[in-house]
Design an enzyme around this catalytic site. Structure first.
Site, PDB file in Angstrom:
ATOM      1  N   GLU A  79       0.832  -1.201   0.000  1.00 19.71           N
ATOM      2  CA  GLU A  79       0.000   0.000   0.000  1.00 19.71           C
ATOM      3  C   GLU A  79       0.869   1.255   0.000  1.00 19.71           C
ATOM      4  O   GLU A  79       0.364   2.357   0.178  1.00 19.71           O
ATOM      5  CB  GLU A  79      -0.969   0.015   1.180  1.00 19.71           C
ATOM      6  CG  GLU A  79      -0.359   0.048   2.556  1.00 19.71           C
ATOM      7  CD  GLU A  79      -1.414   0.195   3.639  1.00 19.71           C
ATOM      8  OE1 GLU A  79      -1.814   1.342   3.917  1.00 19.71           O
ATOM      9  OE2 GLU A  79      -1.840  -0.833   4.201  1.00 19.71           O
ATOM     10  N   CYS A 111      -3.741  -3.282   3.970  1.00 20.76           N
ATOM     11  CA  CYS A 111      -2.897  -4.363   4.491  1.00 20.76           C
ATOM     12  C   CYS A 111      -3.334  -5.746   4.014  1.00 20.76           C
ATOM     13  O   CYS A 111      -2.720  -6.757   4.386  1.00 20.76           O
ATOM     14  CB  CYS A 111      -2.898  -4.330   6.016  1.00 20.76           C
ATOM     15  SG  CYS A 111      -2.296  -2.764   6.690  1.00 20.76           S
ATOM     16  N   HIS A 233      -3.173 -10.117  11.508  1.00 26.78           N
ATOM     17  CA  HIS A 233      -2.579  -8.865  11.036  1.00 26.78           C
ATOM     18  C   HIS A 233      -2.334  -8.000  12.263  1.00 26.78           C
ATOM     19  O   HIS A 233      -3.226  -7.795  13.084  1.00 26.78           O
ATOM     20  CB  HIS A 233      -3.523  -8.161  10.074  1.00 26.78           C
ATOM     21  CG  HIS A 233      -3.152  -6.732   9.837  1.00 26.78           C
ATOM     22  ND1 HIS A 233      -1.921  -6.364   9.355  1.00 26.78           N
ATOM     23  CD2 HIS A 233      -3.831  -5.566  10.064  1.00 26.78           C
ATOM     24  CE1 HIS A 233      -1.858  -5.044   9.277  1.00 26.78           C
ATOM     25  NE2 HIS A 233      -3.001  -4.541   9.704  1.00 26.78           N
ATOM     26  N   ASN A 275       4.746  -1.766  12.436  1.00 26.48           N
ATOM     27  CA  ASN A 275       3.749  -2.073  11.419  1.00 26.48           C
ATOM     28  C   ASN A 275       4.399  -2.138  10.041  1.00 26.48           C
ATOM     29  O   ASN A 275       5.058  -1.191   9.611  1.00 26.48           O
ATOM     30  CB  ASN A 275       2.654  -0.996  11.432  1.00 26.48           C
ATOM     31  CG  ASN A 275       1.435  -1.383  10.614  1.00 26.48           C
ATOM     32  OD1 ASN A 275       1.377  -2.455  10.043  1.00 26.48           O
ATOM     33  ND2 ASN A 275       0.460  -0.491  10.585  1.00 26.48           N
TER      34      ASN A 275
END
Length: 394
Positions: A79, A111, A233, A275
């Site tokens: 992304e 994601c 995630h 992240n």
């Protein structure tokens, strides 16, 4: 036909920031970062690394010449793309020396992109059982200095080789997915950083997990007791617990203890990286496989993928015979431990060192970076990459 994950590779840049150091500089109680969101360190990305070079670094550690000759598809989930038109997968084909007889495409949905790529790869292998697919999850999470999202930043890439008769995990055919148009996290093409409604995004993540888990359970008859571990995630390492714990309350203590223990093992690497968007779920898988002493052949692992905007999916797989022999625990631990710790001042300087929109040539070869692949510079608005030995790729 058994189709699944044959190999896994991981890369993160050679710089990191301690979260307690960041908290002190921002006037925040360190426990808010280290306990509240569950982060210990944050990967820092220099100007010499982008999604392409990170992907190449992740893939080159695991691919043999035999693998390269069998790969006929590259699916690149990200992304944080570097071009509105040209796919990052095409750059990767060149850097890794893969055949020109390969499909190459970039897939975007926050994601979730790499999970979509993984499912497409399975379909391709089903039709072409002798081929292999390289799935990439590579991203840089940046929210701005002193921003609310700053402590959840990170950077890294995961490379996934998908094949028939895999060496690590056979993927089940059953899956459950759920899509709804929500504005919890988005980045317009004109915006340098994303817009985030944090509380709302957490709520949607939890809602989507409940939706896909309930549906998957109804489709398959599988329940929590049937899983050795669940991977999530992880935009930050505590996020998955918010979705999992409420649904575990009715399970017996042994099931709860097992899944929560494996969850923590699956967050060890994420705590040290932060992240990485499309790669966060698969970094958790690598962490689980390389840090757990409790997994055995035939164990079923569940996966929850979430991409804001939003799409969620739950799927599962089983560990195959000899999976332990195909892990890269020492290499990955060395990668994390050998990173240079930066001060907040050094981090802020690195953060501000970005590619400029200019007609002038930009040369990054004087910047320190020990990685095999790196971004060497910009010329005529074209990115130039180099490998160890200073070979340039255009």
């Amino acid at each position: 036909m058994i189709i699944g994950i044959d190999k896994l590779g991981f890369y993160t840049p050679p710089y990191a920031l301690d979260m307690e150091t960041l908290a002190e500089a921002r006037g925040v109680e360190p426990a808010k970062y280290t306990i509240g969101i569950g982060q210990t360190q944050m990967a820092l990305v220099p100007i010499t690394q982008d999604i392409v070079s990170m992907a190449a670094n992740a893939a080159q550690t695991m691919l043999t010449e035999e693998d390269k000759s069998a790969i006929d598809m590259i699916l690149f989930g990200t992304e944080t793309g570097i071009d509105h038109s040209k796919s990052a997968a095409v750059y990767l084909q060149n850097l890794l020396g893969l055949s020109n007889r390969v499909r190459a495409a970039e897939i975007k949905h926050a994601c979730y992109g790499a999970t979509a790529a993984l499912q497409l790869a399975k379909g391709h292998i089903m039709l072409n059982p002798d081929s292999k697919v390289l799935v990439i999850a590579s991203d840089i999470a940046k929210y701005g200095l002193n921003s609310g999202g700053e402590p959840t930043q990170g950077a890294g890439a995961v490379a996934i080789l998908v094949s028939a008769n895999p060496k690590l995990i056979s993927l089940d055919n059953a899956t459950s997915f759920f899509t709804d148009d929500v504005m919890d996290f988005w980045r317009p093409t004109y915006a340098a950083y994303p817009y985030v409604d944090g509380k709302y995004s957490n709520e949607q993540y939890i809602r989507f997990f409940e939706q896909v888990w309930t549906d998957y359970k109804e489709k398959t008859g599988l329940d929590f007791k049937d899983y050795a571990a669940l991977c999530f995630h992880l935009p930050y390492s505590k996020m998955g617990l918010k979705a999992l714990k409420p649904l575990l309350e009715e399970e017996d203590a042994a099931v709860q203890d097992r899944l929560l223990a494996r969850y923590q093992e699956g967050t060890i690497y994420n705590r040290l990286v932060g992240n990485i968007y499309t790669g966060s779920l698969f970094l958790s898988l690598i962490s689980l496989l390389e840090n757990s002493q409790s997994l055995s052949v035939g164990d079923r692992i569940g996966f929850f993928s979430y991409g804001s905007g939003a799409v969620g999916e739950f799927f599962s797989g089983q560990l195959v015979e000899g999976f332990q022999e195909h892990l890269n625990q020492e290499m990955h631990k060395d990668l994390l431990e050998q990173r240079q710790a930066l001060s907040v001042e050094e981090y802020e300087t690195m953060f501000a060192d970005t590619i400029q929109v200019t007609d002038q040539e930009q040369d990054f070869t004087d910047r320190p970076d020990s990685s095999h692949f790196r971004l060497a510079g910009i010329k005529d608005h074209k990115r130039l990459y180099s490998a160890s030995g200073n070979k340039l790729f255009k």
